[in-house]
Scaffold this active site. Structure first.
Site, mmCIF file in Angstrom:
data_model
loop_
_atom_site.group_PDB
_atom_site.id
_atom_site.type_symbol
_atom_site.label_atom_id
_atom_site.label_comp_id
_atom_site.label_asym_id
_atom_site.label_seq_id
_atom_site.Cartn_x
_atom_site.Cartn_y
_atom_site.Cartn_z
ATOM 1 N N ASP A 113 1.665 4.047 -9.436
ATOM 2 C CA ASP A 113 2.686 3.912 -8.381
ATOM 3 C C ASP A 113 4.056 4.368 -8.874
ATOM 4 O O ASP A 113 4.746 5.135 -8.191
ATOM 5 C CB ASP A 113 2.790 2.451 -7.923
ATOM 6 C CG ASP A 113 1.684 2.084 -6.956
ATOM 7 O OD1 ASP A 113 0.679 2.818 -6.920
ATOM 8 O OD2 ASP A 113 1.822 1.078 -6.250
ATOM 9 N N GLY B 172 0.779 -1.240 0.000
ATOM 10 C CA GLY B 172 0.000 0.000 0.000
ATOM 11 C C GLY B 172 0.804 1.280 0.000
ATOM 12 O O GLY B 172 0.260 2.332 -0.301
ATOM 13 N N GLY C 101 3.381 1.757 -1.948
ATOM 14 C CA GLY C 101 4.098 1.859 -3.217
ATOM 15 C C GLY C 101 5.545 1.439 -3.075
ATOM 16 O O GLY C 101 6.430 1.935 -3.790
ATOM 17 N N ALA D 18 8.616 2.266 -5.576
ATOM 18 C CA ALA D 18 9.716 3.098 -5.066
ATOM 19 C C ALA D 18 11.041 2.384 -5.304
ATOM 20 O O ALA D 18 12.031 2.997 -5.714
ATOM 21 C CB ALA D 18 9.514 3.383 -3.583
#
Ligand code: PMV
Length: 313
Positions: free
Chosen positions: A146, A99, A101, A105
């Site tokens: 994302d 949740g 990301g 990342a």
């Protein structure tokens, strides 16, 4: 050697709906994942050392997907690690959980680190494209929200181009940052599975889902106006409504609903699940540090771990 970063993110409006080409709104978080790329030992191929802080069970559960993602990134960048061994070390202060990301990342951070290590000097647009390929290892058919938030940061309006052309990404300016509480259910969900299940339900009940999707489309346009006008009360109400729609498409769960109720009882302006759902995270809008503390403590009181952060930084 190249050290780089990718931001964590939270989806304020539109997880799942975004997969079908409806707009969504995401904000980068203050926390990020870092990646360091350097020359590996001869004949070692790829060495990946994952030193990110994580929610229990996350690394083990995500390992096969992480391997797929890494292969996608290397293929997209045309890197042959048998010829040029690489050692990548992941770190940073973003707690990897479903949740936030975390996968995106890490993909953006890895792409940037490899670009720096190999002197490729890639633009953000190119990094974003590579991160998207990396995301496919985790999501199957990611919307792209994302990796876009992870690459560019800030508060963004995102719309996937279903025809395969460039996606829409517009920056939204918030008058000032607003406090947000993120509660972690501690459950790791599988995005590919949950997205696939929503698709199956949508196909089985087309009329019901069309009505829900139409409600969402109106909601997200209202949300953009509320953000532009800095109407925090309205933003909160719309988050509550968005959670209701996510419940209807069956991606919430008892743990997330409990956190939402606890946050609202403690005075949050609005609360909803964020990201994949059926586990993962909940966000609560809590303008002002006092309210943020009150809501965070109420959720922590239920034995749930919490992140205190802000949107619109
Ligand atoms: O769980 P997260 O933060 O990776 O978000 C997934 C968001 C979905 O809309 C469910 C999938 C997607 O590709 O956008």
């Amino acid at each position: 050697m190249g050290k780089s970063w990718g931001f964590g993110k939270t989806i304020l409006f539109g997880e799942h709906f975004v997969v079908y080409g409806l707009p969504a709104i995401a904000s980068a978080l203050g926390s990020y994942t870092t990646a360091n790329a350097e020359e590996g030992e001869p004949a070692s191929g790829l060495t990946l050392i994952d030193e990110r802080p994580v929610t229990p069970g996350y690394k083990e559960r995500k390992k096969p997907e992480q391997d797929d993602s890494m292969n996608n990134i290397l293929a997209a960048m045309d890197i042959n690690v048998d010829k040029n061994p690489v050692k990548i070390t992941l770190g940073g202060n973003l707690v990897a959980a479903s949740g936030v990301g975390a996968s995106a990342a890490s993909c953006a951070a890895i792409a940037r680190a490899l670009s720096a290590h190999l002197g490729l000097n890639l633009s953000d647009e190119e990094i974003n494209k590579i991160a998207y390929e990396g995301e496919k290892g985790y999501h199957g058919t990611p919307s792209g929200i994302d990796n876009t938030a992870a690459t560019y940061g800030g508060l963004i309006w995102f719309r996937k181009n279903l025809k395969g052309g460039p996606n829409t990404m517009e920056r939204i300016k918030l008058k000032e940052p607003v406090e947000l509480v993120i509660g972690n259910s501690g459950l790791t969900s599988n995005t590919k599975e949950v997205v696939g299940d929503v698709r199956a339900k949508k196909e089985a009940q087309p009329e019901k889902y069309a009505a829900i999707f139409a409600q969402y489309e109106k909601l997200v346009n209202d949300a953009r106006c509320a953000l532009d006008e800095f109407d925090v009360k309205r933003i909160g109400e719309l988050m509550n409504d968005n959670h209701g729609l996510l419940q209807q498409i069956t991606v919430s769960c008892a743990e997330l609903d409990d956190m939402v109720d606890t946050a609202k009882d403690a005075g949050a302006y609005g609360a909803k699940l964020t990201g994949t759902g059926r586990g993962g995270l909940m966000i609560a809008l809590t303008p002002g540090e006092e309210l943020q503390e009150k809501v965070a403590s109420a959720i922590e009181g239920k034995g749930v771990s919490v992140i205190r952060t802000k949107i619109g930084i």
